[in-house]
Motif scaffolding. Structure first.
Motif, PDB file in Angstrom:
ATOM      1  N   MET A  62      20.329 -87.287  58.645  1.00 61.10           N
ATOM      2  CA  MET A  62      21.660 -86.769  58.448  1.00 61.10           C
ATOM      3  C   MET A  62      21.566 -85.517  57.580  1.00 61.10           C
ATOM      4  N   LYS A  63      22.337 -84.496  57.958  1.00 66.09           N
ATOM      5  CA  LYS A  63      22.346 -83.258  57.194  1.00 66.09           C
ATOM      6  C   LYS A  63      23.546 -83.260  56.253  1.00 66.09           C
ATOM      7  N   HIS A  64      23.302 -82.859  55.040  1.00 69.34           N
ATOM      8  CA  HIS A  64      24.379 -82.785  54.063  1.00 69.34           C
ATOM      9  C   HIS A  64      24.974 -81.383  54.057  1.00 69.34           C
ATOM     10  N   ILE A  65      26.261 -81.343  54.006  1.00 69.71           N
ATOM     11  CA  ILE A  65      26.962 -80.067  53.928  1.00 69.71           C
ATOM     12  C   ILE A  65      27.268 -79.808  52.457  1.00 69.71           C
ATOM     13  N   VAL A  66      26.776 -78.698  51.954  1.00 69.88           N
ATOM     14  CA  VAL A  66      27.011 -78.354  50.556  1.00 69.88           C
ATOM     15  C   VAL A  66      27.658 -76.980  50.489  1.00 69.88           C
ATOM     16  N   THR A  67      28.315 -76.723  49.416  1.00 68.17           N
ATOM     17  CA  THR A  67      28.944 -75.416  49.245  1.00 68.17           C
ATOM     18  C   THR A  67      27.935 -74.442  48.665  1.00 68.17           C
ATOM     19  N   VAL A  68      28.163 -73.196  48.919  1.00 66.98           N
ATOM     20  CA  VAL A  68      27.306 -72.145  48.383  1.00 66.98           C
ATOM     21  C   VAL A  68      28.061 -71.337  47.334  1.00 66.98           C
ATOM     22  N   GLN A  69      29.018 -71.959  46.704  1.00 63.39           N
ATOM     23  CA  GLN A  69      29.847 -71.253  45.739  1.00 63.39           C
ATOM     24  C   GLN A  69      29.018 -70.725  44.579  1.00 63.39           C
ATOM     25  N   ASP A  70      28.031 -71.507  44.108  1.00 58.43           N
ATOM     26  CA  ASP A  70      27.201 -71.039  43.003  1.00 58.43           C
ATOM     27  C   ASP A  70      26.440 -69.778  43.383  1.00 58.43           C
ATOM     28  N   ALA A  71      25.936 -69.730  44.597  1.00 58.76           N
ATOM     29  CA  ALA A  71      25.199 -68.544  45.031  1.00 58.76           C
ATOM     30  C   ALA A  71      26.120 -67.352  45.201  1.00 58.76           C
ATOM     31  N   VAL A  72      27.340 -67.575  45.640  1.00 58.07           N
ATOM     32  CA  VAL A  72      28.282 -66.473  45.859  1.00 58.07           C
ATOM     33  C   VAL A  72      28.816 -65.945  44.543  1.00 58.07           C
ATOM     34  N   THR A  73      29.192 -66.839  43.655  1.00 56.55           N
ATOM     35  CA  THR A  73      29.790 -66.394  42.399  1.00 56.55           C
ATOM     36  C   THR A  73      28.760 -66.042  41.345  1.00 56.55           C
ATOM     37  N   ALA A  74      27.494 -66.295  41.606  1.00 57.09           N
ATOM     38  CA  ALA A  74      26.472 -65.964  40.620  1.00 57.09           C
ATOM     39  C   ALA A  74      26.348 -64.461  40.422  1.00 57.09           C
ATOM     40  N   PHE A  75      26.682 -63.679  41.438  1.00 57.35           N
ATOM     41  CA  PHE A  75      26.544 -62.233  41.362  1.00 57.35           C
ATOM     42  C   PHE A  75      27.883 -61.533  41.196  1.00 57.35           C
ATOM     43  N   ALA A  76      28.913 -62.237  40.833  1.00 59.36           N
ATOM     44  CA  ALA A  76      30.241 -61.641  40.748  1.00 59.36           C
ATOM     45  C   ALA A  76      30.300 -60.514  39.724  1.00 59.36           C
ATOM     46  N   ASP A  77      29.606 -60.646  38.606  1.00 59.13           N
ATOM     47  CA  ASP A  77      29.631 -59.589  37.600  1.00 59.13           C
ATOM     48  C   ASP A  77      28.976 -58.312  38.104  1.00 59.13           C
ATOM     49  N   PHE A  78      27.964 -58.453  38.936  1.00 55.57           N
ATOM     50  CA  PHE A  78      27.255 -57.285  39.431  1.00 55.57           C
ATOM     51  C   PHE A  78      27.969 -56.634  40.602  1.00 55.57           C
ATOM     52  N   MET A  79      28.886 -57.324  41.215  1.00 60.41           N
ATOM     53  CA  MET A  79      29.557 -56.799  42.394  1.00 60.41           C
ATOM     54  C   MET A  79      30.827 -56.034  42.053  1.00 60.41           C
ATOM     55  N   GLU A  80      31.246 -56.062  40.827  1.00 58.09           N
ATOM     56  CA  GLU A  80      32.446 -55.341  40.424  1.00 58.09           C
ATOM     57  C   GLU A  80      32.148 -53.845  40.351  1.00 58.09           C
ATOM     58  N   PRO A  81      33.105 -53.007  40.740  1.00 58.67           N
ATOM     59  CA  PRO A  81      32.868 -51.565  40.639  1.00 58.67           C
ATOM     60  C   PRO A  81      32.832 -51.130  39.175  1.00 58.67           C
ATOM     61  N   THR A  82      32.024 -50.140  38.918  1.00 55.40           N
ATOM     62  CA  THR A  82      31.929 -49.615  37.567  1.00 55.40           C
ATOM     63  C   THR A  82      33.130 -48.725  37.285  1.00 55.40           C
ATOM     64  N   SER A  83      33.303 -48.371  36.044  1.00 53.64           N
ATOM     65  CA  SER A  83      34.431 -47.498  35.700  1.00 53.64           C
ATOM     66  C   SER A  83      34.255 -46.121  36.321  1.00 53.64           C
ATOM     67  N   ALA A  84      33.023 -45.658  36.478  1.00 47.31           N
ATOM     68  CA  ALA A  84      32.785 -44.367  37.129  1.00 47.31           C
ATOM     69  C   ALA A  84      33.183 -44.421  38.604  1.00 47.31           C
ATOM     70  N   GLU A  85      32.878 -45.534  39.263  1.00 42.57           N
ATOM     71  CA  GLU A  85      33.265 -45.678  40.664  1.00 42.57           C
ATOM     72  C   GLU A  85      34.782 -45.758  40.814  1.00 42.57           C
ATOM     73  N   LEU A  86      35.438 -46.453  39.900  1.00 39.78           N
ATOM     74  CA  LEU A  86      36.902 -46.521  39.941  1.00 39.78           C
ATOM     75  C   LEU A  86      37.523 -45.153  39.685  1.00 39.78           C
TER      76      LEU A  86
END
Length: 89
Positions: free
Chosen positions: A1-25
């Motif tokens: 049986m295969k377990h279905i797990v969320t990948v939320q930790d992998a997605v939100t782990a890089f949230a700080d790096f994915m935000e635009p910088t003030s120069a880009e804004l």
């Protein structure tokens, strides 16, 4: 049986790096008049596609194109006189 797990930790782990910088804004804010003028031009072109060509649509597209060109000119003139940090010379 295969377990279905969320990948939320992998997605939100890089949230700080994915935000635009003030120069880009700042760059987006500087280019926003050009972006808005191009959206208006695209809207005028889309409206003209739905019906036979007429003078009103041609005038609307011509005016929108003139606004795009004026916004681009203003952007180039504004950035030509401004020295950006980190640039050469």
């Amino acid at each position: 049986m295969k377990h279905i797990v969320t990948v939320q930790d992998a997605v939100t782990a890089f949230a700080d790096f994915m935000e635009p910088t003030s120069a880009e804004l700042d760059a987006i804010e500087l280019e926003s008049p050009v972006i808005l003028a191009e959206v208006d031009l695209l809207d005028a072109q889309i409206k003209a596609m739905d019906r036979p060509a007429n003078e009103v649509d041609a005038r609307r597209i011509r005016r929108a194109l003139n606004r795009v060109l004026a916004a681009r000119r203003d952007l180039v003139n504004r950035t030509a006189t401004t020295s950006l940090p980190g640039g050469a010379a």
